[in-house]
Design a protein around this motif. Sequence first.
Motif, PDB file in Angstrom:
ATOM      1  N   GLN A 136      -4.084   0.922   3.830  1.00 26.40           N
ATOM      2  CA  GLN A 136      -4.742   2.168   2.686  1.00 26.40           C
ATOM      3  C   GLN A 136      -6.313   1.542   2.056  1.00 26.40           C
ATOM      4  OE1 GLN A 136      -2.355   3.793   0.256  1.00 26.40           O
ATOM      5  NE2 GLN A 136      -3.484   5.397  -0.370  1.00 26.40           N
ATOM      6  N   SER A 151      -9.287   1.660  -0.300  1.00 26.45           N
ATOM      7  CA  SER A 151      -9.813   2.572  -1.359  1.00 26.45           C
ATOM      8  C   SER A 151     -10.898   3.436  -1.014  1.00 26.45           C
ATOM      9  CB  SER A 151     -10.047   1.470  -2.642  1.00 26.45           C
ATOM     10  OG  SER A 151     -11.417   0.792  -2.207  1.00 26.45           O
ATOM     11  N   ARG A 199     -14.305   2.640   1.318  1.00 31.55           N
ATOM     12  CA  ARG A 199     -14.602   3.725   2.366  1.00 31.55           C
ATOM     13  C   ARG A 199     -16.068   4.197   2.376  1.00 31.55           C
ATOM     14  NH1 ARG A 199     -10.377   8.084   2.440  1.00 31.55           N
ATOM     15  NH2 ARG A 199     -11.259   8.819   4.405  1.00 31.55           N
ATOM     16  N   LYS A 220       2.867   4.441  -2.464  1.00 38.29           N
ATOM     17  CA  LYS A 220       2.971   5.008  -3.916  1.00 38.29           C
ATOM     18  C   LYS A 220       3.823   4.484  -4.912  1.00 38.29           C
ATOM     19  CE  LYS A 220       3.210   9.651  -5.493  1.00 38.29           C
ATOM     20  NZ  LYS A 220       3.888  11.259  -5.153  1.00 38.29           N
ATOM     21  N   HIS A 224      -7.533   3.143   8.002  1.00 34.39           N
ATOM     22  CA  HIS A 224      -7.136   3.967   6.706  1.00 34.39           C
ATOM     23  C   HIS A 224      -6.217   4.994   7.293  1.00 34.39           C
ATOM     24  CE1 HIS A 224      -7.120   6.035   2.714  1.00 34.39           C
ATOM     25  NE2 HIS A 224      -7.342   7.040   3.156  1.00 34.39           N
ATOM     26  N   ASN A 225      -6.752   6.105   8.231  1.00 34.85           N
ATOM     27  CA  ASN A 225      -6.054   7.126   8.753  1.00 34.85           C
ATOM     28  C   ASN A 225      -4.958   7.134   9.657  1.00 34.85           C
ATOM     29  OD1 ASN A 225      -7.679   9.186   7.155  1.00 34.85           O
ATOM     30  ND2 ASN A 225      -9.205   8.137   8.078  1.00 34.85           N
ATOM     31  N   ASN A 281       0.949  -1.259  -0.056  1.00 26.98           N
ATOM     32  CA  ASN A 281      -0.139  -0.013  -0.054  1.00 26.98           C
ATOM     33  C   ASN A 281       0.902   1.413   0.101  1.00 26.98           C
ATOM     34  OD1 ASN A 281      -2.743  -1.358   0.362  1.00 26.98           O
ATOM     35  ND2 ASN A 281      -1.625  -2.115   2.421  1.00 26.98           N
TER      36      ASN A 281
END
Length: 624
Positions: A553, A555, A559, A484, A546-547, A482
Motif C-alpha cells: 500500500q 501513501s 503516488r 488497517k 498499490h492497486n 500495511n
Amino acid sequence: MKPDLRSAWKNNVLVGDGAMGTFLYQKGFPVGISYEELNLTSPEVIEDVHRSYIEAGAVLLESNTYSANYDKLSKFGLEAKVAEINRAGVRIARHAAGETGYVVGAVGSIRAGKRANLSSSELKRFYAQQFSALLEEQPDGIMLETFYDVEELHLALRSVRKLSGLPVICQLAVDETARTLDGLTLPEAFQVLEQDGADIIGFNCRTGPNGIKRALKSLQGSLTLPASVYPNAGIADYVDGQYRYGASPEYFGQMAPVFADMGCRIIGGCCGTTPQHIAEISSALRGYVPQPIPEPAVKRSTESITVHEPLGEDRDRNGGEPNLVDLVKERHTVIVELDPPRDLDITKFMKGAEALRRAGADALTLADNSLAVTRMSNMALGSLVQTRTGLRPLVHVACRDRNLIGTQSHLMGFDALGIDHVLAVTGDPARFGDLPGSSSIYDLTSFEIIRMIKQLNDGIAFSGKPLKQKAKFVIGAAFNPNVKHLDKAVERLEKKIASGADYIMTQPVYDPELIARIAKATAHLDIPIFIGIMPLASGRNAEYLHNEVPGIQLSDEVRRRMQGLEGETGRAEGVAIAKELLDAATAHFNGIYLMTPFMFYDMSVQLLEYIWTKQGRKLSPLFR
C-alpha cells in the motif's frame, strides 16, 4: 446377553470391520463429498456396508463418524449437523450389528498429520462436541483412530475420559520409522496413552500388514495392554484415475494369526480393505485361543519422557561468520532481494548478485516463485550465488508448491548445500499466476512450516524419525504492516514468533510515519525486524503495486510524486523516495530489506551506497 466389550476381548480375538471411505469410493461415491453426511441422506447405503462386514464375520463395527467433527464438516457447510450426523452414525451401526455385534464410535484426528493451526482449546471443544453426541446413543466403546502424533491423541483421550468410562481404543498411524510425528518412540507413546486411560492401543492406516507387524515388533517385551491392528490393503496405486490397493484377502488371512500371536485382541482392516478381507481374517481366527498378555520384560519408568535427544554435533558451516540475527544486533544489516529469472539465462542475475556483493549487501534473498509466477529454482541460484560470489543466500520457502514430502526434501537439499537462512511464506495462490491450471498444495501454513523447520533443527524429520545430524536453519517470517489494524497484525506476528521465527522481514513500506508506528508496536518483540523498502521504477509500477499486489500500500504522497514518471526519470524519483524512507527506517531499525524491482539492481546498489555512507561504514577492498 452378550458380555461387555472389555470382557469380550479379554479371552477372545475380535474381528473388526474393514474400510468405509475407500469401500464407498469403490461403490461409486466420489472423493470430495462428506461420506459422513450419508448417515443422514443415504442411511441405507451405510447400513448396507456395515451389514456386509457383519456377514463377512466382523463382530465389531465402527460408526461412520470418522470425520464428523466441527472442523471437517464445516468444509461442507455441515457444521450445524455435528450432533445429528454422529448420533445417526451410531444408530445405523447398531441396527446392522444386531444383538451380538459391538459398535464403537469412531473419532479421527482433526489435524490429520498436517499440524493444522488449531489451538488446544479449539481441539478440545470440537472433540467434546463429537464425543457428547456419540455417547448419547450409548455405543459399546470409543475408537480414536489414525492419529499421527501423541500430543493430539493425548488431548482427545483425556477429553473422552472426562465424559465416559466406556472402553477406549487408541490407534496411531505410523510408518516404518516406528515413531510418531512428534518424535516419540512407540514404547514412549504407549506409556503416555496407557497412563491417560486407554484400554487398547494399536495401529491403523498409513501402512499395510508388514509395516504394522514391524511396529508391533518394536513393542515386544513392553506391551502391557492388548493391541489392535487395522492395516491398509498395502500401498495404494493410482491407475487410470482410480486408487487401487493390492494386498489380497488371502494375505490378510495369513497375517491375522501372526497379529493375534503378537498380542492383538482386535484385528480389522483400513483403507482398501473389503468384506472379502474381513472374511479371510474371520476364517483364519476361527477357534483361535489367545495367550494372556505377558507382563512387560522391563518395568516402565514413571519419570517424564524425553522426546528429543540431541543428535550429532553442531556444525559451523559459516567459518565463524555470524548469522544475520547476530549481525543485526551489532550494526545495520542489509538484505537485498533479487528475483530469479523467468527464463534459462542467468547472466544478468549473476551480474546483479556480484554488483550487490561489491556494494556491501549482507545477504541476497531469493523469492520462491513470487506471485505464483514460474521462475528458476532459488535452490539452484542460491547455491550458485554462494559459490561464485561468496554472498550469503537467504531463500524463501513457500507452502504453496510442495506437499509435506516435497517440503522436507527441499529443506534437506538446502541443508546439504549449506544454505541455512530461510524465509517461510504462505505463497500466493497458483490460480493467479502464469499457470492458473496448476494446484496450490498448502499442506502447511506459514506457522506450521516454521515449526517443522525448527523440528529439523532438533534433528527430527517431519515423520518424527530421528536424523543423524541437526539442521542449522535461521528462520524468518513475513510481516505485512500495511493493514488497517496494525495491532491485529502484530498479534499474528507474535504467533509466528511463538512458532519459532528467528527474525522478521516486512512487506515494503512507503510511509515514514508507518515505520515509526511499526517500531512502537513491535518494541516488545525480542527478535530483529528487517523493514522492507522497494524503490519504485515508474508511475505505472506505483499504481500497479498499490492497486493490484496483495500486502503493498503506497501513501498518497508517494503516488503523487511518481505519477506520470517513466524510464530513468521514474527510477531516479523512486530512488529518492527510497532514500527518505531509509532515513526513517535506519532511525528505528538495524535491519533493512531492499527489494530490487525488475532486475534494476543498480537502484539497489545506489541505496546500499547511501546506507553505508550515512552510517560511516567503509567497505573492505574485498568488496570492490
